[in-house]
Scaffold this active site. Sequence first.
Site, PDB file in Angstrom:
ATOM      1  N   ASP A  46       0.817  -1.213   0.000  1.00 52.22           N
ATOM      2  CA  ASP A  46       0.000   0.000   0.000  1.00 52.22           C
ATOM      3  C   ASP A  46       0.849   1.260   0.000  1.00 52.22           C
ATOM      4  OD1 ASP A  46      -2.345  -1.393  -0.112  1.00 52.22           O
ATOM      5  OD2 ASP A  46      -2.769  -1.277   2.037  1.00 52.22           O
ATOM      6  N   GLU A 124      -5.192   9.955   4.242  1.00 47.89           N
ATOM      7  CA  GLU A 124      -5.502  10.909   5.302  1.00 47.89           C
ATOM      8  C   GLU A 124      -4.467  12.015   5.384  1.00 47.89           C
ATOM      9  OE1 GLU A 124      -2.393   8.717   6.446  1.00 47.89           O
ATOM     10  OE2 GLU A 124      -4.241   7.576   6.785  1.00 47.89           O
ATOM     11  N   ARG A 149      -7.742  20.649  21.975  1.00 51.70           N
ATOM     12  CA  ARG A 149      -6.470  20.517  22.690  1.00 51.70           C
ATOM     13  C   ARG A 149      -6.127  19.039  22.785  1.00 51.70           C
ATOM     14  NH1 ARG A 149      -9.039  24.882  24.994  1.00 51.70           N
ATOM     15  NH2 ARG A 149      -7.743  26.720  25.444  1.00 51.70           N
ATOM     16  N   ASP A 151      -3.025  15.858  21.178  1.00 53.77           N
ATOM     17  CA  ASP A 151      -1.845  15.553  20.363  1.00 53.77           C
ATOM     18  C   ASP A 151      -2.042  15.927  18.903  1.00 53.77           C
ATOM     19  OD1 ASP A 151      -0.605  14.614  22.578  1.00 53.77           O
ATOM     20  OD2 ASP A 151      -0.532  12.507  21.969  1.00 53.77           O
ATOM     21  N   THR A 162      -9.555   3.095   7.227  1.00 51.80           N
ATOM     22  CA  THR A 162      -9.030   1.832   7.755  1.00 51.80           C
ATOM     23  C   THR A 162      -7.560   1.938   8.148  1.00 51.80           C
ATOM     24  OG1 THR A 162      -8.375   1.052   5.555  1.00 51.80           O
ATOM     25  CG2 THR A 162     -10.616   0.541   6.279  1.00 51.80           C
ATOM     26  N   ASN A 165      -6.600   6.526  10.821  1.00 56.00           N
ATOM     27  CA  ASN A 165      -7.877   6.863  11.449  1.00 56.00           C
ATOM     28  C   ASN A 165      -8.374   5.748  12.354  1.00 56.00           C
ATOM     29  OD1 ASN A 165     -10.724   8.230  11.498  1.00 56.00           O
ATOM     30  ND2 ASN A 165     -11.087   6.168  10.686  1.00 56.00           N
ATOM     31  N   LYS A 166      -8.306   4.520  11.876  1.00 56.50           N
ATOM     32  CA  LYS A 166      -8.753   3.373  12.690  1.00 56.50           C
ATOM     33  C   LYS A 166      -7.880   3.225  13.927  1.00 56.50           C
ATOM     34  CE  LYS A 166      -9.582  -1.625  12.462  1.00 56.50           C
ATOM     35  NZ  LYS A 166      -8.697  -1.961  13.600  1.00 56.50           N
ATOM     36  N   ALA A 186      -5.613  11.675  21.024  1.00 58.16           N
ATOM     37  CA  ALA A 186      -5.322  11.954  22.444  1.00 58.16           C
ATOM     38  C   ALA A 186      -5.780  13.352  22.853  1.00 58.16           C
ATOM     39  CB  ALA A 186      -3.821  11.773  22.718  1.00 58.16           C
ATOM     40  N   GLN A 224       1.943  10.033   2.731  1.00 59.74           N
ATOM     41  CA  GLN A 224       3.355   9.852   3.100  1.00 59.74           C
ATOM     42  C   GLN A 224       4.140  11.160   3.086  1.00 59.74           C
ATOM     43  OE1 GLN A 224       4.183   7.027  -0.034  1.00 59.74           O
ATOM     44  NE2 GLN A 224       4.260   5.341   1.406  1.00 59.74           N
TER      45      GLN A 224
END
Length: 268
Positions: A46, A124, A149, A151, A162, A165-166, A186, A224
Amino acid sequence: MRVAIFSNMVGASSDVTVQLRKKIDASKKLTFDGLNPEIVISVGGDGTLLSAFHHFNDAIDHIRFVGIHTGHLGFYTDWRDYEVDQLIKSLEMDNRQSVSYPLLKIKIHYADGGSSDQILALNESALKRVSTTMVTDVYIKDVFFEKFRGDGLCISTPTGSTAYNKAVGGAIIDPRLNAMQISEIASINNRVFRTMGSPIIIPPEEWVTLIPDDIYHNILTCDQLLIKDRPIRSISYQISKHRIYFAKYRHSHFWNRVSNSFIGVNKK
């Protein structure tokens, strides 16, 4: 038909690339063309396919992709490294069948002279801080939504849902839904600071804008690609009018891919 090969050239990928090139050159129906292809064969995994997507980004509307995976997991790849002959036969019998997936349009505005970038992402984009808390205003369709607020924030496409995000607790979205997703990384939630605390699904006609309090010290990823050490004034996200196309010879159903990738074979 004009065919290009995009390979990571590592181990088995190198061997498959050599086989493909020989068989394309020997074919009466296929022509190798690395500059103006109609089909791009990605050989690797991928990550290689993501690199191929960005390499041919400017011609995305005129290209279909085919993925051969030579490793352990290939969510976007339908063919194995030992199926080169079958793939060549499918290419020779091609009738332009395809399946398409949504892409993410990203507009980045910098504070160093008013410059900007526009990028397409297949999976993403994430805005993060490494050592300190990221504080960012979140707008949905130019209306203030919250002050985040934590990370960071991850904005993903349906197929990208998938991936990272997952991993941060986002939902998996069927790519037939032309939507994007915002997931928190977080987040800080207490009596003083509050965020939504759950993934948010945004329709294609709306957009999301992030405006960080500190324009420095942020890290922005787009698949990437990595952007750092530049002062980011704002980032806007929306589902693009462009899509990625895959040659549909035996393209697996999305939920079969999800099941095979994350659950494995279930026996009744």
